[in-house]
Design a protein around this motif. Structure first.
Motif, PDB file in Angstrom:
ATOM      1  N   HIS A  31      26.242   8.737   5.362  1.00  0.00           N
ATOM      2  CA  HIS A  31      25.785   8.327   6.687  1.00  0.00           C
ATOM      3  C   HIS A  31      26.483   7.056   7.164  1.00  0.00           C
ATOM      4  CE1 HIS A  31      22.692  11.376   6.524  1.00  0.00           C
ATOM      5  NE2 HIS A  31      22.290  10.912   5.360  1.00  0.00           N
ATOM      6  N   PHE A  32      27.702   6.817   6.672  1.00  0.00           N
ATOM      7  CA  PHE A  32      28.401   5.575   7.001  1.00  0.00           C
ATOM      8  C   PHE A  32      28.581   5.397   8.503  1.00  0.00           C
ATOM      9  CE2 PHE A  32      32.627   3.490   7.664  1.00  0.00           C
ATOM     10  CZ  PHE A  32      32.187   2.198   7.441  1.00  0.00           C
ATOM     11  N   ARG A  33      29.131   6.371   9.176  1.00  0.00           N
ATOM     12  CA  ARG A  33      29.365   6.240  10.631  1.00  0.00           C
ATOM     13  C   ARG A  33      28.059   6.066  11.398  1.00  0.00           C
ATOM     14  NH1 ARG A  33      34.437   6.487  12.603  1.00  0.00           N
ATOM     15  NH2 ARG A  33      35.998   7.414  11.257  1.00  0.00           N
ATOM     16  N   GLN A  34      27.027   6.714  10.959  1.00  0.00           N
ATOM     17  CA  GLN A  34      25.719   6.569  11.616  1.00  0.00           C
ATOM     18  C   GLN A  34      25.194   5.141  11.437  1.00  0.00           C
ATOM     19  OE1 GLN A  34      22.742   9.382  10.328  1.00  0.00           O
ATOM     20  NE2 GLN A  34      21.086   8.218  11.251  1.00  0.00           N
ATOM     21  N   ARG A  35      25.314   4.590  10.220  1.00  0.00           N
ATOM     22  CA  ARG A  35      24.860   3.221   9.980  1.00  0.00           C
ATOM     23  C   ARG A  35      25.647   2.242  10.838  1.00  0.00           C
ATOM     24  NH1 ARG A  35      25.219   5.092   4.639  1.00  0.00           N
ATOM     25  NH2 ARG A  35      27.037   3.776   4.229  1.00  0.00           N
ATOM     26  N   VAL A  36      26.944   2.492  10.976  1.00  0.00           N
ATOM     27  CA  VAL A  36      27.780   1.614  11.808  1.00  0.00           C
ATOM     28  C   VAL A  36      27.351   1.709  13.268  1.00  0.00           C
ATOM     29  CG1 VAL A  36      30.121   1.234  12.664  1.00  0.00           C
ATOM     30  CG2 VAL A  36      29.747   1.657  10.232  1.00  0.00           C
ATOM     31  N   SER A  37      27.147   2.902  13.767  1.00  0.00           N
ATOM     32  CA  SER A  37      26.794   3.065  15.189  1.00  0.00           C
ATOM     33  C   SER A  37      25.416   2.488  15.507  1.00  0.00           C
ATOM     34  CB  SER A  37      26.861   4.535  15.600  1.00  0.00           C
ATOM     35  OG  SER A  37      25.863   5.278  14.958  1.00  0.00           O
ATOM     36  N   GLU A  38      24.519   2.464  14.539  1.00  0.00           N
ATOM     37  CA  GLU A  38      23.176   1.933  14.765  1.00  0.00           C
ATOM     38  C   GLU A  38      23.076   0.423  14.545  1.00  0.00           C
ATOM     39  OE1 GLU A  38      20.746   4.271  12.162  1.00  0.00           O
ATOM     40  OE2 GLU A  38      20.866   6.052  13.420  1.00  0.00           O
ATOM     41  N   SER A  39      24.137  -0.179  14.072  1.00  0.00           N
ATOM     42  CA  SER A  39      24.113  -1.608  13.770  1.00  0.00           C
ATOM     43  C   SER A  39      24.655  -2.436  14.933  1.00  0.00           C
ATOM     44  CB  SER A  39      24.962  -1.886  12.523  1.00  0.00           C
ATOM     45  OG  SER A  39      25.093  -3.278  12.319  1.00  0.00           O
ATOM     46  N   ASP A  40      24.068  -3.601  15.143  1.00  0.00           N
ATOM     47  CA  ASP A  40      24.568  -4.545  16.142  1.00  0.00           C
ATOM     48  C   ASP A  40      25.724  -5.375  15.601  1.00  0.00           C
ATOM     49  OD1 ASP A  40      22.620  -3.713  17.934  1.00  0.00           O
ATOM     50  OD2 ASP A  40      21.192  -5.257  17.276  1.00  0.00           O
ATOM     51  N   PHE A  41      25.937  -5.333  14.280  1.00  0.00           N
ATOM     52  CA  PHE A  41      26.909  -6.211  13.640  1.00  0.00           C
ATOM     53  C   PHE A  41      28.137  -5.492  13.090  1.00  0.00           C
ATOM     54  CE2 PHE A  41      22.600  -7.846  13.114  1.00  0.00           C
ATOM     55  CZ  PHE A  41      22.718  -9.029  13.836  1.00  0.00           C
ATOM     56  N   LEU A  42      28.104  -4.177  13.081  1.00  0.00           N
ATOM     57  CA  LEU A  42      29.208  -3.406  12.521  1.00  0.00           C
ATOM     58  C   LEU A  42      29.933  -2.657  13.623  1.00  0.00           C
ATOM     59  CD1 LEU A  42      27.365  -1.804   9.466  1.00  0.00           C
ATOM     60  CD2 LEU A  42      28.758  -3.881   9.482  1.00  0.00           C
ATOM     61  N   GLU A  43      31.270  -2.553  13.479  1.00  0.00           N
ATOM     62  CA  GLU A  43      32.044  -1.752  14.413  1.00  0.00           C
ATOM     63  C   GLU A  43      33.224  -1.128  13.685  1.00  0.00           C
ATOM     64  OE1 GLU A  43      33.545  -4.131  17.609  1.00  0.00           O
ATOM     65  OE2 GLU A  43      34.090  -5.770  16.280  1.00  0.00           O
ATOM     66  N   LEU A  44      33.633   0.023  14.209  1.00  0.00           N
ATOM     67  CA  LEU A  44      34.691   0.802  13.592  1.00  0.00           C
ATOM     68  C   LEU A  44      35.423   1.543  14.697  1.00  0.00           C
ATOM     69  CD1 LEU A  44      35.612   1.677  10.701  1.00  0.00           C
ATOM     70  CD2 LEU A  44      34.053   3.599  10.919  1.00  0.00           C
ATOM     71  N   TYR A  45      36.730   1.630  14.601  1.00  0.00           N
ATOM     72  CA  TYR A  45      37.502   2.385  15.582  1.00  0.00           C
ATOM     73  C   TYR A  45      37.105   3.852  15.497  1.00  0.00           C
ATOM     74  CZ  TYR A  45      40.387  -1.810  15.678  1.00  0.00           C
ATOM     75  OH  TYR A  45      40.817  -3.100  15.794  1.00  0.00           O
ATOM     76  N   ASP A  46      36.796   4.463  16.632  1.00  0.00           N
ATOM     77  CA  ASP A  46      36.391   5.869  16.657  1.00  0.00           C
ATOM     78  C   ASP A  46      37.492   6.786  16.149  1.00  0.00           C
ATOM     79  OD1 ASP A  46      33.860   5.309  17.659  1.00  0.00           O
ATOM     80  OD2 ASP A  46      34.527   5.436  19.743  1.00  0.00           O
ATOM     81  N   SER A  47      38.750   6.401  16.365  1.00  0.00           N
ATOM     82  CA  SER A  47      39.873   7.243  15.972  1.00  0.00           C
ATOM     83  C   SER A  47      40.193   7.159  14.475  1.00  0.00           C
ATOM     84  CB  SER A  47      41.114   6.847  16.770  1.00  0.00           C
ATOM     85  OG  SER A  47      41.452   5.495  16.492  1.00  0.00           O
ATOM     86  N   MET A  48      39.587   6.210  13.778  1.00  0.00           N
ATOM     87  CA  MET A  48      39.871   6.013  12.356  1.00  0.00           C
ATOM     88  C   MET A  48      39.303   7.165  11.528  1.00  0.00           C
ATOM     89  SD  MET A  48      41.167   3.893   9.961  1.00  0.00           S
ATOM     90  CE  MET A  48      41.297   2.298  10.726  1.00  0.00           C
ATOM     91  N   GLU A  49      40.189   7.860  10.826  1.00  0.00           N
ATOM     92  CA  GLU A  49      39.775   8.936   9.921  1.00  0.00           C
ATOM     93  C   GLU A  49      39.621   8.340   8.531  1.00  0.00           C
ATOM     94  OE1 GLU A  49      41.849  12.663   7.720  1.00  0.00           O
ATOM     95  OE2 GLU A  49      42.329  12.406   9.844  1.00  0.00           O
TER      96      GLU A  49
END
Length: 138
Positions: A31-49
């Motif tokens: 659930h890594f991407r979900q945890r990132v999207s729900e966090s105010d402090f985490l961000e990740l490039y959407d295009s990153m595979e």
């Protein structure tokens, strides 16, 4: 772990792929991407595979289903990656751990730093000898 990965990956904005080798990547990545999207402090490039893998040493202790999904043997482009380099230093540290127990914090830190510096120096010397040998062999 999530924070560390996000901080590391944002330093490579032009990259579209990342290989994460982690002892329990099979569980962490679910659930890594979900945890990132729900966090105010985490961000990740959407295009990153992101491709997750478990190092060979730790994979042996996992359930059989983890092997084909998370083995570095099957990750295209990973080559022969060990992924366990820090653990290889622990056995040497175990040798000096006993003598540092009674030391002050400053002395303990100094002894550990000196041991690690010596370990790194020895690796550099081995690499230089190997490169010298390969250069003069031809």
């Amino acid at each position: 772990m999530d924070y560390s990965i996000c901080q590391a990956l944002k330093r490579f904005p032009g990259h579209v792929q990342a290989l994460i080798v982690y002892d329990i990547c099979c569980q962490w990545s679910i659930h890594f991407r979900q945890r990132v999207s729900e966090s105010d402090f985490l961000e990740l490039y959407d295009s990153m595979e992101i491709t997750g893998a478990v190092g060979k040493w730790h994979l042996a202790a996992h359930i059989p289903e983890c092997f084909p999904k998370f083995s570095l043997n099957f990750v295209e482009g990973s080559g022969e990656v060990e992924g366990e380099i820090l653990e290889t230093l622990w056995s040497g540290l175990d040798e000096i751990a006993g003598m540092t127990q009674a030391m002050s914090i400053a002395h303990h830190q100094e002894v550990i730093d000196e041991y690690m510096n010596d370990s790194n120096w020895r690796k550099i010397i081995r690499m230089c000898r190997y490169l010298f040998y390969m250069h003069h062999r031809a």
